[in-house]
Design a protein around this motif. Sequence first.
Motif, PDB file in Angstrom:
ATOM      1  N   GLY A  18      -9.372 -11.243  46.921  1.00  0.00           N
ATOM      2  CA  GLY A  18      -8.984  -9.960  47.481  1.00  0.00           C
ATOM      3  C   GLY A  18      -9.653  -8.758  46.859  1.00  0.00           C
ATOM      4  O   GLY A  18      -9.305  -7.620  47.198  1.00  0.00           O
ATOM      5  N   ASN A  19     -10.612  -8.964  45.955  1.00  0.00           N
ATOM      6  CA  ASN A  19     -11.286  -7.843  45.301  1.00  0.00           C
ATOM      7  C   ASN A  19     -12.642  -7.521  45.905  1.00  0.00           C
ATOM      8  O   ASN A  19     -13.060  -6.361  45.905  1.00  0.00           O
ATOM      9  N   ALA A  20     -13.344  -8.525  46.395  1.00  0.00           N
ATOM     10  CA  ALA A  20     -14.671  -8.299  46.973  1.00  0.00           C
ATOM     11  C   ALA A  20     -14.964  -9.411  47.962  1.00  0.00           C
ATOM     12  O   ALA A  20     -14.495 -10.546  47.804  1.00  0.00           O
ATOM     13  N   SER A  21     -15.743  -9.071  48.980  1.00  0.00           N
ATOM     14  CA  SER A  21     -16.125 -10.066  49.977  1.00  0.00           C
ATOM     15  C   SER A  21     -17.209 -10.971  49.403  1.00  0.00           C
ATOM     16  O   SER A  21     -18.143 -10.508  48.742  1.00  0.00           O
ATOM     17  N   LEU A  22     -17.068 -12.252  49.641  1.00  0.00           N
ATOM     18  CA  LEU A  22     -18.039 -13.220  49.146  1.00  0.00           C
ATOM     19  C   LEU A  22     -19.186 -13.444  50.115  1.00  0.00           C
ATOM     20  O   LEU A  22     -20.087 -14.221  49.835  1.00  0.00           O
ATOM     21  N   ILE A  35      -2.761 -18.825  46.393  1.00  0.00           N
ATOM     22  CA  ILE A  35      -4.016 -19.563  46.552  1.00  0.00           C
ATOM     23  C   ILE A  35      -4.240 -20.495  45.364  1.00  0.00           C
ATOM     24  O   ILE A  35      -4.590 -21.675  45.536  1.00  0.00           O
ATOM     25  N   HIS A  36      -4.027 -19.990  44.155  1.00  0.00           N
ATOM     26  CA  HIS A  36      -4.183 -20.840  42.969  1.00  0.00           C
ATOM     27  C   HIS A  36      -3.188 -21.997  42.991  1.00  0.00           C
ATOM     28  O   HIS A  36      -3.525 -23.130  42.604  1.00  0.00           O
ATOM     29  N   GLY A  37      -1.966 -21.712  43.432  1.00  0.00           N
ATOM     30  CA  GLY A  37      -0.971 -22.777  43.511  1.00  0.00           C
ATOM     31  C   GLY A  37      -1.356 -23.869  44.498  1.00  0.00           C
ATOM     32  O   GLY A  37      -1.155 -25.061  44.231  1.00  0.00           O
ATOM     33  N   LEU A  38      -1.925 -23.480  45.632  1.00  0.00           N
ATOM     34  CA  LEU A  38      -2.360 -24.470  46.616  1.00  0.00           C
ATOM     35  C   LEU A  38      -3.487 -25.342  46.065  1.00  0.00           C
ATOM     36  O   LEU A  38      -3.509 -26.562  46.282  1.00  0.00           O
ATOM     37  N   TRP A  39      -4.419 -24.734  45.350  1.00  0.00           N
ATOM     38  CA  TRP A  39      -5.513 -25.514  44.756  1.00  0.00           C
ATOM     39  C   TRP A  39      -4.977 -26.498  43.718  1.00  0.00           C
ATOM     40  O   TRP A  39      -5.414 -27.657  43.662  1.00  0.00           O
ATOM     41  N   ASN A  40      -4.034 -26.051  42.899  1.00  0.00           N
ATOM     42  CA  ASN A  40      -3.469 -26.948  41.884  1.00  0.00           C
ATOM     43  C   ASN A  40      -2.688 -28.095  42.519  1.00  0.00           C
ATOM     44  O   ASN A  40      -2.779 -29.250  42.071  1.00  0.00           O
ATOM     45  N   LEU A 100     -10.433 -24.816  51.210  1.00  0.00           N
ATOM     46  CA  LEU A 100     -11.499 -23.825  51.065  1.00  0.00           C
ATOM     47  C   LEU A 100     -11.559 -22.856  52.245  1.00  0.00           C
ATOM     48  O   LEU A 100     -11.671 -21.635  52.028  1.00  0.00           O
ATOM     49  N   PRO A 101     -11.485 -23.319  53.510  1.00  0.00           N
ATOM     50  CA  PRO A 101     -11.444 -22.347  54.616  1.00  0.00           C
ATOM     51  C   PRO A 101     -10.261 -21.391  54.538  1.00  0.00           C
ATOM     52  O   PRO A 101     -10.413 -20.193  54.816  1.00  0.00           O
ATOM     53  N   PHE A 102      -9.092 -21.895  54.162  1.00  0.00           N
ATOM     54  CA  PHE A 102      -7.915 -21.030  54.039  1.00  0.00           C
ATOM     55  C   PHE A 102      -8.120 -19.985  52.950  1.00  0.00           C
ATOM     56  O   PHE A 102      -7.735 -18.818  53.104  1.00  0.00           O
ATOM     57  N   SER A 103      -8.743 -20.376  51.849  1.00  0.00           N
ATOM     58  CA  SER A 103      -8.982 -19.434  50.754  1.00  0.00           C
ATOM     59  C   SER A 103      -9.994 -18.368  51.154  1.00  0.00           C
ATOM     60  O   SER A 103      -9.842 -17.189  50.818  1.00  0.00           O
ATOM     61  N   ILE A 104     -11.033 -18.777  51.879  1.00  0.00           N
ATOM     62  CA  ILE A 104     -12.064 -17.820  52.297  1.00  0.00           C
ATOM     63  C   ILE A 104     -11.494 -16.785  53.256  1.00  0.00           C
ATOM     64  O   ILE A 104     -11.709 -15.573  53.098  1.00  0.00           O
ATOM     65  N   ILE A 105     -10.752 -17.244  54.257  1.00  0.00           N
ATOM     66  CA  ILE A 105     -10.201 -16.302  55.233  1.00  0.00           C
ATOM     67  C   ILE A 105      -9.111 -15.440  54.602  1.00  0.00           C
ATOM     68  O   ILE A 105      -8.940 -14.267  54.959  1.00  0.00           O
ATOM     69  N   SER A 106      -8.367 -15.983  53.634  1.00  0.00           N
ATOM     70  CA  SER A 106      -7.350 -15.192  52.936  1.00  0.00           C
ATOM     71  C   SER A 106      -7.994 -14.075  52.131  1.00  0.00           C
ATOM     72  O   SER A 106      -7.469 -12.951  52.072  1.00  0.00           O
ATOM     73  N   ASN A 107      -9.125 -14.363  51.502  1.00  0.00           N
ATOM     74  CA  ASN A 107      -9.830 -13.337  50.736  1.00  0.00           C
ATOM     75  C   ASN A 107     -10.279 -12.192  51.635  1.00  0.00           C
ATOM     76  O   ASN A 107     -10.158 -11.009  51.262  1.00  0.00           O
ATOM     77  N   GLU A 108     -10.773 -12.515  52.820  1.00  0.00           N
ATOM     78  CA  GLU A 108     -11.219 -11.468  53.743  1.00  0.00           C
ATOM     79  C   GLU A 108     -10.038 -10.665  54.289  1.00  0.00           C
ATOM     80  O   GLU A 108     -10.139  -9.442  54.470  1.00  0.00           O
TER      81      GLU A 108
END
Length: 401
Positions: A248-252, A104-109, A77-85
């Motif tokens: 990568g489309n909007a900041s959460l 990111i989807h591949g890592l979650w799977n 989850l931290p990796f996904s959040i920082i990747s999105n930003e």
Amino acid sequence: MEADEVTIREQNFHSQVREYTICFLLFAVLYIVSYFIITRYKRKADEQEDEDAIVNRISLFLSTFTLAVSAGAVLLLPFSIISNEILLSFPQNYYIQWLNGSLIHGLWNLASLFSNLCLFVLMPFAFFFLESEGFAGLKKILEDLDEQMYIITLEEEAIQRKLNGVSSTVEYQTVELERELEKVKSKKTNLERRKKASAWERNLVYPAVMILLLIWTSFSVLLVALNILYLLVDETAMPKGSGGPGIGNASLSTFGFVGAALEIILIFYLMVSSVVGFYSLRFFENFTPRKDDTTMTKIIGNCVSILVLSSALPVMSRTLGITRFDLLGDFGRFNWLGNFYIVLSYNLLFAIMTTLCLVRKFTSAVREELLKALGLDKLHLSNNPRDSETKPSANGHQKTL
């Protein structure tokens, strides 16, 4: 048209190879770190050179694999959040093209797949394989039973002679004394560690750490309280079916990188507090690993426990509203995530129990540390009226005023 199709297939092929390579490198780093952690706690006496060494090595490798998967689940989850930003801030940067939604989807799977594999296949196999003594256990089954019975009879007679020569009362006292000695040694070690701490550590570092813990705990309770309000007024606050904007489309986070950093710190704080709380339970006190003195059976049990806690971390963080990042892969397919009453009850339970912990235990500990740091602990400030009525006399006894 055919040339364009070939180009697209080549791009897809190179993208998949790149993603597999990145996943392998990330897991290799986690595996190496996990191996050093386990070997630090593993009992050195288990490193024999006989046929059982193969069993221990197999169990060690499986435990290391499980711990690496646990670390990956924590960092997911931290990796996904920082990747999105990062993708939001540098959408056209050539050097971060490898960081995309597909990765990111591949890592979650992969995290979901390996977590289930370790929990239901690898760790049970490692435990029973170790307990049955592996390949050596199969050989021992085929041995002569008469010979085994003869050896066991001799051992039984030897133990019986020892018991007849020692009084049961003395033996009981010896066991009790050994337990008391271990407790005294443990207390002495803690006191020596505290005594060696410098005045700077006692007066500044320790109170600062306590205050930081208080701040993060209070902040997490505040976020959960806000999430409860969102659940009551907005359906998109539910952890399942929110349909986010995508990676990568909007900041959460409203505060961008700063908000994302706060979310990551809180996620790690939740994980650390979960692990500390787990090992603080009375039932699991003897389960805590010790340096160079942890058996492989305990290592397997600890790896399973950490795997369960780490796998639940993304779901817990999203359910409590610590982050708005959508759960990907199998993590977001739990049916109860769409049940309003279960999610609301979970948030209320967390907020109430954490608040009670702050009021009853944590704040009192912080107050005591601050009084010690300021030198006010000698004033015997107490809310209990009985404490002010008793004072120690010169001979060590208490006198009532």
